[in-house]
Scaffold this active site. Structure first.
Site, PDB file in Angstrom:
ATOM      1  N   SER A 111       4.763  -0.988   3.871  1.00  0.00           N
ATOM      2  CA  SER A 111       5.049  -2.268   4.530  1.00  0.00           C
ATOM      3  C   SER A 111       5.352  -3.353   3.505  1.00  0.00           C
ATOM      4  O   SER A 111       4.568  -3.582   2.583  1.00  0.00           O
ATOM      5  CB  SER A 111       3.865  -2.711   5.389  1.00  0.00           C
ATOM      6  OG  SER A 111       3.685  -1.848   6.470  1.00  0.00           O
TER       7      SER A 111
ATOM      8  N   GLN B 188       0.854  -1.203   0.000  1.00  0.00           N
ATOM      9  CA  GLN B 188       0.000   0.000   0.000  1.00  0.00           C
ATOM     10  C   GLN B 188       0.881   1.240   0.000  1.00  0.00           C
ATOM     11  O   GLN B 188       1.535   1.534   1.001  1.00  0.00           O
ATOM     12  CB  GLN B 188      -0.860  -0.063   1.259  1.00  0.00           C
ATOM     13  CG  GLN B 188      -1.840   1.050   1.439  1.00  0.00           C
ATOM     14  CD  GLN B 188      -2.578   0.884   2.771  1.00  0.00           C
ATOM     15  OE1 GLN B 188      -2.439  -0.121   3.459  1.00  0.00           O
ATOM     16  NE2 GLN B 188      -3.342   1.879   3.143  1.00  0.00           N
ATOM     17  N   GLY B 189       0.923   1.956  -1.113  1.00  0.00           N
ATOM     18  CA  GLY B 189       1.806   3.123  -1.242  1.00  0.00           C
ATOM     19  C   GLY B 189       1.035   4.419  -1.063  1.00  0.00           C
ATOM     20  O   GLY B 189       0.797   5.145  -2.040  1.00  0.00           O
TER      21      GLY B 189
ATOM     22  N   SER C 182       1.456   6.670   2.261  1.00  0.00           N
ATOM     23  CA  SER C 182       2.187   7.676   3.048  1.00  0.00           C
ATOM     24  C   SER C 182       3.455   8.141   2.338  1.00  0.00           C
ATOM     25  O   SER C 182       4.066   7.394   1.569  1.00  0.00           O
ATOM     26  CB  SER C 182       2.595   7.092   4.401  1.00  0.00           C
ATOM     27  OG  SER C 182       1.493   6.540   5.063  1.00  0.00           O
TER      28      SER C 182
ATOM     29  N   GLU D  60      -9.557  -1.252   6.562  1.00  0.00           N
ATOM     30  CA  GLU D  60      -8.330  -1.572   7.321  1.00  0.00           C
ATOM     31  C   GLU D  60      -8.553  -1.340   8.818  1.00  0.00           C
ATOM     32  O   GLU D  60      -8.023  -2.052   9.657  1.00  0.00           O
ATOM     33  CB  GLU D  60      -7.190  -0.668   6.810  1.00  0.00           C
ATOM     34  CG  GLU D  60      -5.828  -0.988   7.377  1.00  0.00           C
ATOM     35  CD  GLU D  60      -4.745  -0.042   6.847  1.00  0.00           C
ATOM     36  OE1 GLU D  60      -5.066   0.860   6.046  1.00  0.00           O
ATOM     37  OE2 GLU D  60      -3.587  -0.207   7.249  1.00  0.00           O
TER      38      GLU D  60
HETATM   39  C1  LIG Z   1       3.520  -0.580  11.450  1.00  0.00           C
HETATM   40  C2  LIG Z   1       3.180   0.461  10.415  1.00  0.00           C
HETATM   41  C3  LIG Z   1       2.881   0.066   9.121  1.00  0.00           C
HETATM   42  C4  LIG Z   1       2.590   1.026   8.145  1.00  0.00           C
HETATM   43  N1  LIG Z   1       2.352   0.591   6.864  1.00  0.00           N
HETATM   44  C5  LIG Z   1       2.073   1.502   5.900  1.00  0.00           C
HETATM   45  C6  LIG Z   1       1.857   1.066   4.552  1.00  0.00           C
HETATM   46  O1  LIG Z   1       1.944  -0.127   4.233  1.00  0.00           O
HETATM   47  N2  LIG Z   1       1.582   1.998   3.619  1.00  0.00           N
HETATM   48  C7  LIG Z   1       1.479   3.327   3.915  1.00  0.00           C
HETATM   49  O2  LIG Z   1       1.178   4.107   3.028  1.00  0.00           O
HETATM   50  N3  LIG Z   1       1.710   3.782   5.184  1.00  0.00           N
HETATM   51  C8  LIG Z   1       2.007   2.889   6.174  1.00  0.00           C
HETATM   52  N4  LIG Z   1       2.259   3.315   7.464  1.00  0.00           N
HETATM   53  C9  LIG Z   1       2.302   4.761   7.724  1.00  0.00           C
HETATM   54  C10 LIG Z   1       1.151   5.301   8.561  1.00  0.00           C
HETATM   55  O3  LIG Z   1      -0.035   5.343   7.830  1.00  0.00           O
HETATM   56  C11 LIG Z   1       1.610   6.704   9.028  1.00  0.00           C
HETATM   57  O4  LIG Z   1       2.712   6.508   9.884  1.00  0.00           O
HETATM   58  C12 LIG Z   1       0.513   7.424   9.755  1.00  0.00           C
HETATM   59  O5  LIG Z   1      -0.530   7.772   8.882  1.00  0.00           O
HETATM   60  C13 LIG Z   1       1.062   8.713  10.442  1.00  0.00           C
HETATM   61  O6  LIG Z   1       1.757   9.500   9.538  1.00  0.00           O
HETATM   62  P1  LIG Z   1       3.234  10.048   9.878  1.00  0.00           P
HETATM   63  O7  LIG Z   1       4.051   8.895  10.362  1.00  0.00           O
HETATM   64  O8  LIG Z   1       3.691  10.815   8.717  1.00  0.00           O
HETATM   65  O9  LIG Z   1       3.030  10.999  11.163  1.00  0.00           O
HETATM   66  P2  LIG Z   1       2.588  12.523  11.102  1.00  0.00           P
HETATM   67  O10 LIG Z   1       1.416  12.662  10.189  1.00  0.00           O
HETATM   68  O11 LIG Z   1       3.785  13.363  10.833  1.00  0.00           O
HETATM   69  O12 LIG Z   1       2.084  12.773  12.582  1.00  0.00           O
HETATM   70  C14 LIG Z   1       2.980  13.073  13.659  1.00  0.00           C
HETATM   71  C15 LIG Z   1       2.150  13.318  14.911  1.00  0.00           C
HETATM   72  O13 LIG Z   1       1.313  14.487  14.725  1.00  0.00           O
HETATM   73  C16 LIG Z   1      -0.049  14.158  14.964  1.00  0.00           C
HETATM   74  N5  LIG Z   1      -0.924  14.879  14.026  1.00  0.00           N
HETATM   75  C17 LIG Z   1      -0.680  15.105  12.703  1.00  0.00           C
HETATM   76  N6  LIG Z   1      -1.711  15.766  12.149  1.00  0.00           N
HETATM   77  C18 LIG Z   1      -2.623  15.988  13.147  1.00  0.00           C
HETATM   78  C19 LIG Z   1      -3.900  16.617  13.201  1.00  0.00           C
HETATM   79  N7  LIG Z   1      -4.468  17.162  12.100  1.00  0.00           N
HETATM   80  N8  LIG Z   1      -4.569  16.625  14.386  1.00  0.00           N
HETATM   81  C20 LIG Z   1      -4.020  16.069  15.522  1.00  0.00           C
HETATM   82  N9  LIG Z   1      -2.784  15.467  15.509  1.00  0.00           N
HETATM   83  C21 LIG Z   1      -2.105  15.412  14.355  1.00  0.00           C
HETATM   84  C22 LIG Z   1      -0.134  12.650  14.676  1.00  0.00           C
HETATM   85  O14 LIG Z   1      -1.234  12.063  15.350  1.00  0.00           O
HETATM   86  C23 LIG Z   1       1.203  12.161  15.225  1.00  0.00           C
HETATM   87  O15 LIG Z   1       1.126  11.991  16.624  1.00  0.00           O
HETATM   88  C24 LIG Z   1       2.569   2.408   8.472  1.00  0.00           C
HETATM   89  C25 LIG Z   1       2.858   2.800   9.785  1.00  0.00           C
HETATM   90  C26 LIG Z   1       3.176   1.845  10.751  1.00  0.00           C
HETATM   91  C27 LIG Z   1       3.511   2.305  12.137  1.00  0.00           C
END
Ligand SMILES: Cc1cc2nc3c(=O)[nH]c(=O)nc-3n(C[C@H](O)[C@H](O)[C@H](O)COP(=O)(O)OP(=O)(O)OC[C@H]3O[C@@H](n4cnc5c(N)ncnc54)[C@H](O)[C@@H]3O)c2cc1C
Length: 382
Positions: free
Chosen positions: A160, A124-125, A127, A243
């Site tokens: 992932s 899943q691409g 993020s 999901e």
């Molecule tokens: C085990 C695992 C598997 C994953 N697999 C995939 C995958 O296969 N494909 C894929 O595309 N992604 C994947 N992800 C990514 C996941 O979807 C993102 O990590 C997640 O959406 C958070 O984005 P970020 O890490 O950029 O954090 P950020 O968006 O940078 O957030 C940082 C912090 O700020 C807070 N925050 C941000 N915006 C707001 C808001 N508007 N209001 C309140 N708080 C806010 C967040 O809650 C967080 O605490 C995976 C993540 C994990 C941990």
């Protein structure tokens, strides 16, 4: 606690399916993971074995390689797997739903049977380095050419197991001028396409689940676009709604095993365990019961033909709380023992920390509940 805490609406039909699946599982137990075998390779073997028995894609129409049953049949199979501590099939369920809803007839016939059989493993691409919670702010761009093909440039992150995958459900912008939510488009990207580089990242627990995906002028054909230009946001929301849903994962029955074990231990060691720990166990039981109540509600919704929607964010929050508390408590109750029912408790504890991030963080789930379930604000897009 009853043996089968999830009560499905049509007991006779689903009970027949469960009986058949139990008989099949008795003859086809979860295979041993080979020494040094990467988890996704092991899970892929298991996926293929389940598919050979007809236990993958039960709710997908037969013409697309499934069995044409209902989503509750698929849930019953996941529930049986979870009750044995056996893993389900990773990523297929919610990605299959995205294709079923948005792909063309020709794409569904080509892509779904191979996805269900495990002939093509999908990732899943969504993020990106600057676009996780703010997914609509993605900068990967697919430029359309006069003959209809696209050239894609950008970077994905946290993809992932991309290094073990054949195809990626990719989101990219196709219009730099339209508002973000209206300019996201989905593609089925073959990962062996020139210009695609997959770089695994090693996580703190030693796993190499996450990957960076670099897209350097990758050519995609119009026939590889899923849905129309601009449909990508709706597709992404459909995907994450499935999901985040409490039903399909087999997690509930897996949690049930551990809750039952904690409950038994609390009785057996009543005078020995500190009160604080006993009340933690009590909270685990309450979390689990609340989760089950929600799952029953989802079952009723499914029986009424209602698809997964933003209410899945409630499930996701409840699952996250239940899972994190459960494994943290289990570590305290069984400190010398890292192997529990359903696998390695310590490894599961570590992974449970990610539950408040993957599939959208807990803060984002609360925003969705406020905006789209309770309608407390007018932010209708997330
Ligand atoms: C085990 C695992 C598997 C994953 N697999 C995939 C995958 O296969 N494909 C894929 O595309 N992604 C994947 N992800 C990514 C996941 O979807 C993102 O990590 C997640 O959406 C958070 O984005 P970020 O890490 O950029 O954090 P950020 O968006 O940078 O957030 C940082 C912090 O700020 C807070 N925050 C941000 N915006 C707001 C808001 N508007 N209001 C309140 N708080 C806010 C967040 O809650 C967080 O605490 C995976 C993540 C994990 C941990």
């Amino acid at each position: 606690m009853t043996e089968d805490p999830l009560d499905f609406g049509d007991p006779a039909d689903l009970e027949r399916l469960r009986t058949a699946f139990r008989a099949w599982l008795a003859e086809h137990p979860l295979p041993e993971r080979l020494p040094d075998e990467p988890l996704p390779v092991f899970l892929h073997r298991w996926h293929r074995l389940l598919h050979s028995g007809g236990w993958v894609g039960l709710d997908v129409p037969e013409v697309y390689g499934g069995r044409g049953l209902t989503s509750l049949h698929q849930v019953a199979v996941s529930d049986e797997l979870g009750a044995r501590g056996a893993p389900g099939v990773p990523r297929v369920g919610y990605l299959a739903h995205a294709l079923l809803e948005f792909a063309s007839e020709d794409q569904r016939r080509r892509l779904l049977p191979r996805m269900l059989a495990g002939d093509d493993v999908w990732c899943q691409g969504f993020s990106e380095p600057g676009a996780g919670s703010d997914l609509a702010g993605m900068s990967t761009y697919a430029a359309r050419h006069d003959d209809g093909h696209y050239t894609v440039r950008g970077q994905k992150l946290w993809t992932s197991y991309a290094q073990y995958s054949d195809r990626c459900l990719l989101l990219a912008r196709t219009d730099r001028t339209a508002r973000p939510h209206a300019s996201v488009t989905a593609f089925a990207l073959p990962l062996d396409r020139p210009g695609v580089t997959v770089r695994p990242l090693r996580a703190a627990n030693g796993d190499d689940e996450f990957c960076e995906l670099f897209l350097d002028d990758v050519r995609l054909e119009e026939s590889e676009r899923i849905g129309a230009e601009g449909d990508g946001w709706a597709l992404a929301m459909t995907t994450v709604s499935y999901e985040r849903n409490a039903l399909d994962t087999g997690h509930l029955s897996k949690y049930g095993l551990l809750v039952e074990r904690l409950r038994r231990t609390a009785h057996e060691r009543r005078g020995e365990l500190p009160d604080g720990l006993l009340s933690e166990i009590g909270r685990c039981v309450v979390d689990y019961e609340v989760l089950l109540a929600h799952a029953r509600r989802r079952i009723a919704e499914r029986l009424a033909g209602q698809p997964a929607g933003p209410e899945s964010s409630v499930d996701k929050l409840l699952m996250t709380r239940a899972e994190q508390r459960l494994y943290a408590t289990a570590l305290k109750v069984f400190p010398q023992e890292v192997h529990g029912p359903g696998g390695d408790v310590f490894a599961q504890y570590l992974y449970s920390r990610a539950a408040s991030v993957y599939g959208g963080t807990s803060q984002i789930q609360r925003n969705i509940i406020a905006q789209r379930v309770l309608r407390l604000t007018d932010g209708a897009d997330r």
